[in-house]
Structures are given as C-alpha cells and as structure tokens.
Design an enzyme around this catalytic site. Sequence first.
Site, mmCIF file in Angstrom:
data_model
loop_
_atom_site.group_PDB
_atom_site.id
_atom_site.type_symbol
_atom_site.label_atom_id
_atom_site.label_comp_id
_atom_site.label_asym_id
_atom_site.label_seq_id
_atom_site.Cartn_x
_atom_site.Cartn_y
_atom_site.Cartn_z
ATOM 1 N N ASP A 130 -2.577 4.620 2.193
ATOM 2 C CA ASP A 130 -1.823 5.198 3.304
ATOM 3 C C ASP A 130 -0.825 6.208 2.758
ATOM 4 O O ASP A 130 -0.104 5.937 1.792
ATOM 5 C CB ASP A 130 -1.084 4.110 4.082
ATOM 6 N N TYR B 184 6.255 12.269 2.925
ATOM 7 C CA TYR B 184 6.556 11.664 1.633
ATOM 8 C C TYR B 184 6.646 12.738 0.551
ATOM 9 O O TYR B 184 5.663 13.106 -0.083
ATOM 10 C CB TYR B 184 5.505 10.621 1.262
ATOM 11 N N LYS C 244 -0.547 10.786 8.322
ATOM 12 C CA LYS C 244 0.272 10.810 9.532
ATOM 13 C C LYS C 244 0.479 12.238 10.021
ATOM 14 O O LYS C 244 0.344 13.194 9.250
ATOM 15 C CB LYS C 244 1.625 10.139 9.250
ATOM 16 N N GLY D 188 6.060 -1.638 4.374
ATOM 17 C CA GLY D 188 7.348 -2.148 3.897
ATOM 18 C C GLY D 188 7.446 -3.648 3.889
ATOM 19 O O GLY D 188 8.461 -4.202 4.340
ATOM 20 N N SER E 123 12.018 -2.787 2.108
ATOM 21 C CA SER E 123 12.592 -1.723 1.268
ATOM 22 C C SER E 123 12.921 -2.200 -0.141
ATOM 23 O O SER E 123 13.660 -1.541 -0.862
ATOM 24 C CB SER E 123 13.845 -1.104 1.910
ATOM 25 N N GLY E 124 12.397 -3.352 -0.530
ATOM 26 C CA GLY E 124 12.548 -3.818 -1.894
ATOM 27 C C GLY E 124 13.411 -5.037 -2.081
ATOM 28 O O GLY E 124 13.327 -5.716 -3.099
ATOM 29 N N LEU F 224 13.332 -7.956 -0.852
ATOM 30 C CA LEU F 224 12.598 -9.210 -0.991
ATOM 31 C C LEU F 224 11.886 -9.324 -2.343
ATOM 32 O O LEU F 224 11.373 -10.387 -2.685
ATOM 33 C CB LEU F 224 11.570 -9.358 0.129
ATOM 34 N N ALA F 225 11.853 -8.231 -3.083
ATOM 35 C CA ALA F 225 11.149 -8.231 -4.368
ATOM 36 C C ALA F 225 12.104 -7.981 -5.529
ATOM 37 O O ALA F 225 11.693 -7.488 -6.570
ATOM 38 C CB ALA F 225 10.054 -7.179 -4.354
#
Length: 339
Positions: free
Chosen positions: A46, A51, A77, A237, A241-242, A244-245
């Site tokens: 995707d 971007y 998109k 996501g 946005s990060g 959780l990681a």
Amino acid sequence: MRLASILPDRIGFGTAPLGNMFRAVPDGEARATLRAAWDQGIRYYDTAPFYGAGLAELRLGELLARQPSDTYALSTKVGRVVFDEREDPGAREHELGEKEGLFEHGRRLTMVTEYTAEATERSLDDSLKRLGTDRIDIVWVHDIAQDFHGDTWLQKFDEARTGAFRVLTRLRDDGVIKAWGIGTNRVEPIELALELEEPQPDGFLLAGRYTLLDHERALQRLLPTAQEQGLGMVVGGPYSSGVLAGGEHFEYRPASTEVRDKVRRIREIADRHGVGMKAAALQFSLAHPVACAVVPGATRPSRITEDIAAAREEIPAAFWHDLRAAGLVSPFAPLPDGA
C-alpha cells in the site's frame, strides 16, 4: 467480500515510512527493506502520492518493476496531485495542518489537494508512472477527514463524492481497477460513504482507529455497518504510530502521558503471559471479521521479520481474557480464536 478476494495474504506492507516520514531514510535502507518484504513472502503493498511527495511510490516502483504484475496486489491513493516544481513553504504548512512535519524529509515538491474527477485521473496516471506498473488493484480516496481539512472536510467529501468516487466506480466497473474505497485516519467520512446509495465503495483503509490501543469509535457503528454490507477493511497503523511497538509517537506526534500509561498496562499483561506487543497488536486488529489485511510500515529489514513472526505467534487465550478483565479492550471487540 471483494477486498478479501483481491488481497493475497492477511499481512501487507505500508510504505508511508519510506516516504521519509519523521526522518530521511537512505535509499539503500529503503531498498533493503522492500527486498526483505518481498523475499519473505509479502505480496500486498500500500502506498500513496502523499508519502514524501511521490517518494514512497518511486521506491516501491523499483521493487515492483522487477516482478510480474500478476504476482502481487497493489493499492495507492488519490486526493493529492504532485507537481514537478519546488513547493511553496506556506502551502505546505496549510496542507499538513495538524500533521505538519510528517514528511518534511520527503521530496520538496508542490502537492495540491483535490478530489475532482480531473485530479483523480491525473493522480492515477502519475502514480502508474512513478510505480512503473500498468495496473493498480485498489484505490483509496485519501484523507477526506477533519484531521486534514478542519471544518471544510464535508466540502471536500462532497467534492470527492461527485468527482473521485464516480471516476473510481467507472474504472472498477470497466475492469481497470478491482476495487476502491476510503482511506483515512478517522471513521466519520467512511461512515458517511457507507450511507450513500451510490456510488458505493468496496471497503476502506482505516489507519490507527482499529488498534489494540484505540478501537472504541470504530466498533460503535462503522464496523457493524460494514459487516452488514459485506465490506472489507484494511487496517493501517496497527502499532498506533509506533507507540505499541516501543516507539514514542501516537497519532503522529509524541505520545501523551495517558497513552503511555495505557501502553504500559497492556505491556505488563503481555509480559506476564510471554506475549510480544507486536503480536498482540497485529492479531487484535486482524480478529475482526471485517478485517482483510493489516499493513504495518517499516524502514529496516529486521522489522519485516518481526512483523511476520508477530502475525504467527501463538497467544494464549488467557492473555486476551486478562486484557478484557482489565478494561483494556472493548467488551464488543472480537478477540483472536474467540477468546
């Protein structure tokens, strides 16, 4: 479900970070990451003109140009047209709104936000050239929501309804693309699109709103309606946005104390059960019956290996029961394996 029949697997690759989101990613690092994704079996990609002002599409195109076009699924998109001229800094500030700084390290080219029929067709033509391919499977109408357009978002939605939606419906019906939908960070425009008698989307890409950390709003109306209509969801996501990681960002900005505290509570339960945070995040998002795929992003080859392992990790049902008991997941959220 049209989306499920198009996508080759449940885990894909989101290319936003390869547009130099938050930092300048060296070309060699981007190539190695995409190569790792392909070599480890990822076949859904995707991307979007937004971007890095086309940078992510160009980088992805280098990989896909070497592969037979019938061996992967591709989505991009519409909603922004990239011009090959230096940007006006003032226009950039207006364009990014509350997302200012996301792609400050991307190509410094002018981007115009427009959802008309003419802009949609130009955007797709330009994407095909940057990607070096002759087809796109799925097209998302990008960011027709309040987080980018403020109080004018309904006007932008109406512009898309009479422009992009109709162009994409025609292209789908003519077999040029396989499906189209809405791609946003907010549920409201997707809910509005699902109320239309026509044109009707095939599904949606929802970024950050159906994650282990943030899913209540999507469960209220959007996902039940989508399930009734037989529509599919791609989850963008999945790591919020990060944060959780192991990252510091939530909603594309430094995470608040409240968010960090919730992540800490989830991690404590995960550690108690020997569960990885990435595994919990990916498998939660994929557990909803509307979810067809999840598209985490990455800028390092090692992250691809981690994501694939996380999607396959065995998670005990007791972990999900403890999350539910602690009030950290909605009582209405489907959990993996019916936990």
